[in-house]
Design an enzyme around this catalytic site. Sequence first.
Site, PDB file in Angstrom:
ATOM      1  N   TYR A 127     -32.284  12.698 -13.110  1.00 56.84           N
ATOM      2  CA  TYR A 127     -33.211  13.278 -14.525  1.00 56.84           C
ATOM      3  C   TYR A 127     -33.797  12.088 -15.016  1.00 56.84           C
ATOM      4  CZ  TYR A 127     -30.354  17.474 -13.993  1.00 56.84           C
ATOM      5  OH  TYR A 127     -29.728  18.587 -13.597  1.00 56.84           O
ATOM      6  N   THR A 141       8.817   6.286 -18.035  1.00 50.14           N
ATOM      7  CA  THR A 141       9.686   7.411 -18.162  1.00 50.14           C
ATOM      8  C   THR A 141      10.834   7.290 -17.071  1.00 50.14           C
ATOM      9  OG1 THR A 141       8.121   8.489 -19.019  1.00 50.14           O
ATOM     10  CG2 THR A 141       9.794   9.899 -17.978  1.00 50.14           C
ATOM     11  N   LYS A 158      -4.319   9.917 -13.559  1.00 53.39           N
ATOM     12  CA  LYS A 158      -3.550  11.046 -14.416  1.00 53.39           C
ATOM     13  C   LYS A 158      -4.336  12.391 -14.901  1.00 53.39           C
ATOM     14  CE  LYS A 158       0.575  11.518 -17.306  1.00 53.39           C
ATOM     15  NZ  LYS A 158       1.302  11.073 -18.080  1.00 53.39           N
ATOM     16  N   THR A 189       3.751   6.454 -16.379  1.00 52.32           N
ATOM     17  CA  THR A 189       2.484   7.231 -15.866  1.00 52.32           C
ATOM     18  C   THR A 189       1.117   7.088 -16.627  1.00 52.32           C
ATOM     19  OG1 THR A 189       3.326   9.133 -17.119  1.00 52.32           O
ATOM     20  CG2 THR A 189       4.016   8.834 -14.766  1.00 52.32           C
ATOM     21  N   ASP A 190       1.344   6.748 -18.023  1.00 56.07           N
ATOM     22  CA  ASP A 190       0.104   6.880 -18.982  1.00 56.07           C
ATOM     23  C   ASP A 190      -0.767   5.827 -18.528  1.00 56.07           C
ATOM     24  OD1 ASP A 190       1.307   8.631 -20.453  1.00 56.07           O
ATOM     25  OD2 ASP A 190       1.548   7.720 -22.224  1.00 56.07           O
TER      26      ASP A 190
END
Length: 332
Positions: free
Chosen positions: A278, A13, A157, A86-87
């Site tokens: 557990y 971007t 992110k 950024t992704d």
Amino acid sequence: MSRKILIINTGGTLSAVMKKNGLIPGLSIHDMQKELKMVSGDTDIEIEDFCSVDSANIFPEDWCALAQKISDCRNDYDGIVVIHGTDTLAYTSSMLSFMLRNINIPVVITGSQLSITNPVADAMENCRCAIHMAASQIPGIFVAFNRKVILGCRASKVRSLSFDAFESINYPNIATISSLGMKIETAAVPERTGIFKLANTYSDKVCMIKMFPGIHRSFIESIAEQGYKGLYIEAYGIGGMPFLKHDFIGALDKVIQNGMTVVVGTQCRYEGTKMDVYETGKRAMAIGALEARDMTGEAALTKLMWILGMTEDIKEIRDFYSINMAGEMSKI
């Protein structure tokens, strides 16, 4: 003496322009040269295009080539900045943390939520932070975003639109910027544990799945049939998986016995797994599943890809995965 910083552009971007079908990376590093020099202060910057893609189009082979590029340049610069979408930025910063472990200079990955051409963008501030962290002489892999610096293998992110897109998961920020300037928390920086040696191999036979109510054991069987060697599971809570109606853990037992490495993490963003609490977690550990502990999903997955790229020996894989390699997991 001014620091010499290399800025490598991969797109995203920050370099985006509007086209007919939407925003795409379109600015070269030279198109952004004026803005980058405005925020570089007294550092001496050099700029270079590596690629120009939306980070959704970044693949493991790109990590391999980028790590090679950084390794080749490391002795010619005081620090390196990587501009990235950024992704998938946190996947890249995590994998570079392993491929470039013990590197002797700062390598800082950054990006933005708005193009550098937008007058209200976060791009220039993120670049300013990244450049000055790259000039800090503090070695390691870092992410610079929204006036904070995060250890590369702890970044994730967490917001899709906000300028505050990234957070440091289960780990303090490396640095923050305020009216007092950039404050670096040196105690949070992992110490180098040896000499640098490029290790940019990986396995593309690694898969990631997320648990959901109703998931069937046939998922595991089909993954094994397709030849995958590693599986990272985002389980429930502190590591829960079904073992009654659809015996998911039983299916995992079979593939582990046949040589697959299975790592169990959590869908929860913070605090990590604790599989000795557990019955379901204890069952998974008993069949040989590995525990991601407080690693991010990005770090847990890329670490598995990286280790399987180095060795197929089951004991070596288990040993590598249980060791804190780059600050990606806390001590037990």
